[in-house]
Scaffold this motif. Structure first.
Motif, short mmCIF file in Angstrom:
data_model
loop_
_atom_site.label_atom_id
_atom_site.label_comp_id
_atom_site.label_asym_id
_atom_site.label_seq_id
_atom_site.Cartn_x
_atom_site.Cartn_y
_atom_site.Cartn_z
N LEU A 246 0.84 -1.21 0.00
CA LEU A 246 0.00 0.00 0.00
C LEU A 246 0.87 1.26 0.00
N PRO A 247 0.85 2.04 -1.08
CA PRO A 247 1.67 3.26 -1.13
C PRO A 247 0.93 4.47 -0.55
N ASP A 279 -4.37 13.60 5.13
CA ASP A 279 -5.55 12.78 5.45
C ASP A 279 -5.45 12.17 6.84
N LEU A 280 -4.21 12.00 7.31
CA LEU A 280 -3.98 11.36 8.61
C LEU A 280 -2.79 12.03 9.29
N LEU A 281 -2.92 12.32 10.57
CA LEU A 281 -1.81 12.90 11.34
C LEU A 281 -1.22 11.84 12.26
N LEU A 282 0.11 11.78 12.29
CA LEU A 282 0.81 10.97 13.29
C LEU A 282 1.43 11.95 14.28
N ILE A 384 -8.82 4.98 4.58
CA ILE A 384 -8.99 6.23 3.81
C ILE A 384 -8.95 5.93 2.31
N HIS A 385 -8.03 5.04 1.92
CA HIS A 385 -7.87 4.70 0.50
C HIS A 385 -9.14 4.05 -0.05
N ILE A 386 -9.73 3.15 0.71
CA ILE A 386 -10.93 2.45 0.25
C ILE A 386 -12.12 3.40 0.14
N ASN A 392 -11.35 -0.56 -5.88
CA ASN A 392 -10.13 -1.39 -5.89
C ASN A 392 -9.71 -1.82 -4.50
N HIS A 393 -10.71 -1.99 -3.61
CA HIS A 393 -10.38 -2.41 -2.24
C HIS A 393 -9.70 -3.77 -2.18
N PHE A 394 -9.99 -4.63 -3.17
CA PHE A 394 -9.40 -5.98 -3.17
C PHE A 394 -7.88 -5.96 -3.36
N LEU A 395 -7.34 -4.84 -3.85
CA LEU A 395 -5.89 -4.74 -4.05
C LEU A 395 -5.14 -4.70 -2.73
N TYR A 396 -5.83 -4.26 -1.67
CA TYR A 396 -5.17 -4.08 -0.37
C TYR A 396 -5.94 -4.84 0.71
#
Length: 403
Positions: A246-247, A279-282, A384-386, A392-396
């Protein structure tokens, strides 16, 4: 005469106050941080001066008696610089300089100096220069700034214009030029961000010197400058990271600090667009620091200022290898148990009860619990990607299935 440990470092004394809003413990903590800032800037702290008062003296910040002690110490020990923990007004700075007859800096000036040293790119240098000009403008009265003249000579000076008015005009013109330059670069950077495609963006945020750049290096296998000094990173660094297959994009941003100068927050708001548009904070935290909870509050305050506090966030408690609780004597009834005595397990339970499973405990330096970190980031980025690309959720697949 006090002997310096390092003759290459500039000798300095620190000055702070204990007030109704800043107790003795907080004052000590702020002066510790000021000492680290001084070291980062290339100075050596020889002595600290503190005074208990209701509020700072409007003329000289500290009282006349303490100022006399400070003056004598500076003269006897040939101290080059006096650094005050809070921002001084233009009048206070002038008055103190006349008394002490040495270089007088406040916390804001010191931070600006560090930023000026650390700025590597043209963009960072422009932002720092803008902050310095904004800081300088109200402090021009009674001083000749020797600014480089953009224009001058016969017929170029306004009729009856005084030296100070000329300087103010030049500084205002320079501020306008720098703002225009930043606006132009912002547009270019905005286009660059748009050209990155629809990859999920993850931003590392946190207090200065908590290990963000070290974590970035470990996760992205890149070579981002990391050092045990404050503000090692000024420019935002963006790297493409792949966890399993997952990039996503990860950015390392400038560290925050308590009492961060307003001029810097304003100047660096454009750099912090990387945080705003993520999209996401660490949120990386140095759990080994005794005031890490106060650091979290300081970071959240700035995130609120740039309208980024409501973003999905993972709290990443770093430096677990350096965490040691204060020893506790159960027989000592005069000193009850406090958070300073908490074990790591107790801190985990505390933060789990506060924010659920959105907290992680790692050591980026020793690579402890990094597999848990990767898994948690993968889960959040995948989510977030999905949402963005449901087809293309099946890719990850789930992390465990993606071996």
């Amino acid at each position: 005469m006090i002997e310096k440990k390092d003759s290459n470092l500039e000798s300095a004394v620190l000055v702070g106050v204990i007030t109704k809003t800043q107790n003795e413990e907080q004052s000590k903590e702020y002066l510790d941080e000021l000492a680290f800032l001084t070291y980062t800037a290339g100075g050596e702290v020889v002595k600290r001066f503190t005074q208990k008062m209701d509020m700072p003296n409007p003329k000289t910040f500290i009282g006349s008696g303490k100022m006399k002690d400070l003056e004598e110490f500076i003269k006897e020990n040939k101290i080059g610089t006096a650094i005050f923990d809070d921002e001084l007004s233009a009048a206070q700075e002038r008055n103190i300089s006349k008394i002490l007859n040495c270089k007088v800096l406040d916390r804001t000036n010191l931070i600006l100096d560090i930023f000026a040293q650390r700025a590597q790119t043209s963009y960072a240098r422009t932002q720092v220069e803008l902050a310095q000009c904004q800081y300088l403008l109200p402090r021009l009265k009674g001083m000749w700034t020797h600014l480089e003249r953009q224009k001058g000579g016969i017929g170029m000076r306004g009729p009856g214009e005084t030296e100070i008015e000329t300087d103010r005009r030049i500084v205002r013109e320079k501020i306008a030029l720098l703002k225009a330059k930043i606006k132009k670069i912002d547009k270019q950077m905005s286009v660059q961000r748009g050209n990155r495609g629809a990859l999920v963006r993850v931003a590392l945020v946190g207090y200065t010197n908590v290990g963000k750049s070290t974590l970035m290096n470990v996760i992205s296998k890149s070579d981002v400058f990391a050092e045990n000094k404050l503000f090692a990173t000024l420019d935002t660094t963006v790297r493409k990271v792949v966890v399993k297959n997952l990039p996503f994009l990860m950015s390392d941003t400038v560290g925050f600090i308590r009492k961060l100068p307003t001029q810097l927050v304003d100047s660096f708001k454009s750099t912090l667009d990387e945080v705003r548009e993520s999209d996401l904070l660490l949120h990386v935290v140095d759990i080994s620091h005794p005031s890490f909870e106060e650091h979290i509050e300081s970071v959240n305050k700035i995130l609120e200022e740039i309208h980024a506090l409501d973003k999905p966030t993972l709290m990443v408690f770093n430096k677990i290898d350096a965490y040691t609780p204060e020893p506790f004597d159960e027989t000592d009834l005069m000193n009850p148990r406090t958070k300073a005595h908490y074990s790591l397990q107790e801190w985990k339970a505390t933060w789990m009860s506060k924010i659920g499973d959105h907290s992680l405990f790692i050591s980026a330096l020793n690579k402890e619990n990094l597999e848990d970190f990767r898994k948690r980031v993968y889960v959040e980025v995948r989510k977030i990607h999905i949402q963005r690309f449901p087809y293309n959720h099946f890719l990850y697949p789930d992390y465990e299935d993606n071996e």
